[in-house]
Motif scaffolding. Structure first.
Motif, mmCIF file in Angstrom:
data_model
loop_
_atom_site.group_PDB
_atom_site.id
_atom_site.type_symbol
_atom_site.label_atom_id
_atom_site.label_comp_id
_atom_site.label_asym_id
_atom_site.label_seq_id
_atom_site.Cartn_x
_atom_site.Cartn_y
_atom_site.Cartn_z
ATOM 1 N N LYS A 85 0.837 -1.196 0.000
ATOM 2 C CA LYS A 85 0.000 0.000 0.000
ATOM 3 C C LYS A 85 0.876 1.251 0.000
ATOM 4 O O LYS A 85 1.830 1.357 0.756
ATOM 5 C CB LYS A 85 -0.910 0.011 1.232
ATOM 6 N N GLY A 86 0.543 2.168 -0.876
ATOM 7 C CA GLY A 86 1.326 3.385 -1.034
ATOM 8 C C GLY A 86 2.398 3.262 -2.090
ATOM 9 O O GLY A 86 3.002 4.254 -2.496
ATOM 10 N N LYS A 87 2.645 2.038 -2.570
ATOM 11 C CA LYS A 87 3.701 1.793 -3.557
ATOM 12 C C LYS A 87 3.148 1.087 -4.794
ATOM 13 O O LYS A 87 3.836 0.298 -5.429
ATOM 14 C CB LYS A 87 4.819 0.943 -2.935
ATOM 15 N N ARG A 88 1.902 1.356 -5.127
ATOM 16 C CA ARG A 88 1.273 0.760 -6.315
ATOM 17 C C ARG A 88 1.020 1.888 -7.316
ATOM 18 O O ARG A 88 0.282 2.826 -7.025
ATOM 19 C CB ARG A 88 -0.032 0.065 -5.931
ATOM 20 N N TYR A 89 1.626 1.770 -8.504
ATOM 21 C CA TYR A 89 1.619 2.882 -9.448
ATOM 22 C C TYR A 89 1.077 2.466 -10.817
ATOM 23 O O TYR A 89 1.011 1.289 -11.155
ATOM 24 C CB TYR A 89 3.039 3.422 -9.629
ATOM 25 N N MET A 90 0.745 3.493 -11.603
ATOM 26 C CA MET A 90 0.318 3.275 -12.981
ATOM 27 C C MET A 90 0.716 4.489 -13.811
ATOM 28 O O MET A 90 0.614 5.629 -13.338
ATOM 29 C CB MET A 90 -1.206 3.065 -13.051
ATOM 30 N N PHE A 91 1.194 4.241 -15.032
ATOM 31 C CA PHE A 91 1.437 5.346 -15.947
ATOM 32 C C PHE A 91 0.092 5.915 -16.392
ATOM 33 O O PHE A 91 -0.890 5.177 -16.506
ATOM 34 C CB PHE A 91 2.234 4.883 -17.160
ATOM 35 N N PRO A 92 0.012 7.220 -16.648
ATOM 36 C CA PRO A 92 -1.273 7.845 -16.970
ATOM 37 C C PRO A 92 -1.924 7.331 -18.245
ATOM 38 O O PRO A 92 -3.152 7.245 -18.327
ATOM 39 C CB PRO A 92 -0.929 9.335 -17.088
ATOM 40 N N HIS A 93 -1.131 6.984 -19.245
ATOM 41 C CA HIS A 93 -1.681 6.470 -20.505
ATOM 42 C C HIS A 93 -0.980 5.158 -20.815
ATOM 43 O O HIS A 93 -0.225 5.046 -21.781
ATOM 44 C CB HIS A 93 -1.501 7.478 -21.633
ATOM 45 N N ALA A 94 -1.250 4.173 -19.976
ATOM 46 C CA ALA A 94 -0.495 2.923 -20.050
ATOM 47 C C ALA A 94 -0.722 2.167 -21.353
ATOM 48 O O ALA A 94 0.139 1.451 -21.803
ATOM 49 C CB ALA A 94 -0.847 2.024 -18.863
ATOM 50 N N LYS A 95 -1.896 2.328 -21.962
ATOM 51 C CA LYS A 95 -2.148 1.620 -23.213
ATOM 52 C C LYS A 95 -3.155 2.404 -24.036
ATOM 53 O O LYS A 95 -4.196 2.807 -23.526
ATOM 54 C CB LYS A 95 -2.677 0.212 -22.929
#
Length: 202
Positions: A85-95
């Motif tokens: 928790k707190g370390k889960r990320y995603m790029f804004p335009h992943a696909k």
């Protein structure tokens, strides 16, 4: 790649190796997977593949950071949500063109002509896997099981904003958050900390 046995074996082996090398340093999992199915939804792997990676993550003492860099569908979405928790990320335009994180019901590959008793057994397996996936996603997203169960009745697509709102991730790596990535050690520094000597300098 989808989560097929060869991928699962490699991921689990790498997780175990990294923990053995240095259990005090975090492990980073970069995710770009359609889970146990292809893009068109055709199953290519058993649900046990996703559960195997999840179980390996949960038994580790090492802190695990997850980052969706492409797609995270089905069981890959569970792996993304199961990071610390707190370390889960995603790029804004992943696909492009489709949402990067998707929750869907478990499926099993078709095995052609089966006896009626075998169909019943496999149907029970799918229901069991679905209930397990609901319970685990509820645990890691903070949503009640009833809400997870409802959205899983059909494919539930999420962009990065919706994934954050739903509790799958904690942060979106927008421009300006490069400092976090810059603070990560370089491959050479990781090797030095881990005590690994490069072949060209041995």
């Amino acid at each position: 790649m989808p989560l097929v046995p060869a991928v699962t074996e490699l991921v689990v082996a790498q997780l175990m190796y990294l923990e053995w090398m240095n259990s005090k340093e975090p492990v980073y999992i970069y995710i770009n997977s359609t889970g146990t199915a292809r893009d068109d939804g055709e199953p290519v792997g058993m649900e046990s593949e996703g559960f195997a990676i999840y179980d390996a993550m949960m038994r580790m003492k090492t802190e695990i950071h997850t980052l969706c860099i492409g797609a995270a569908a089905g069981h890959a979405c569970l792996v993304l949500a199961a990071g610390k928790k707190g370390k889960r990320y995603m790029f804004p335009h992943a696909k492009d063109s489709i949402m990067p994180a998707m929750i869907q019901q478990p499926r099993i590959p078709s095995y052609g002509m089966m006896q009626a008793s075998d169909v019943v057994i496999r149907a029970k397996e799918v229901v069991h896997n679905r209930n397990t996936l609901v319970r685990l996603l509820a645990r890691h997203t903070g949503n009640p099981p009833e809400k997870i169960d409802k959205v899983m009745r059909g494919p539930f697509y999420m962009d990065s904003l919706k994934a954050k709102e739903f509790g799958v991730i904690d942060k979106i790596l927008w421009r300006g958050q490069e400092k976090y990535m810059a603070d990560m050690l370089s491959p050479e520094e990781w090797d030095k900390v881990a005590g690994v000597r490069r072949p060209d300098i041995m």
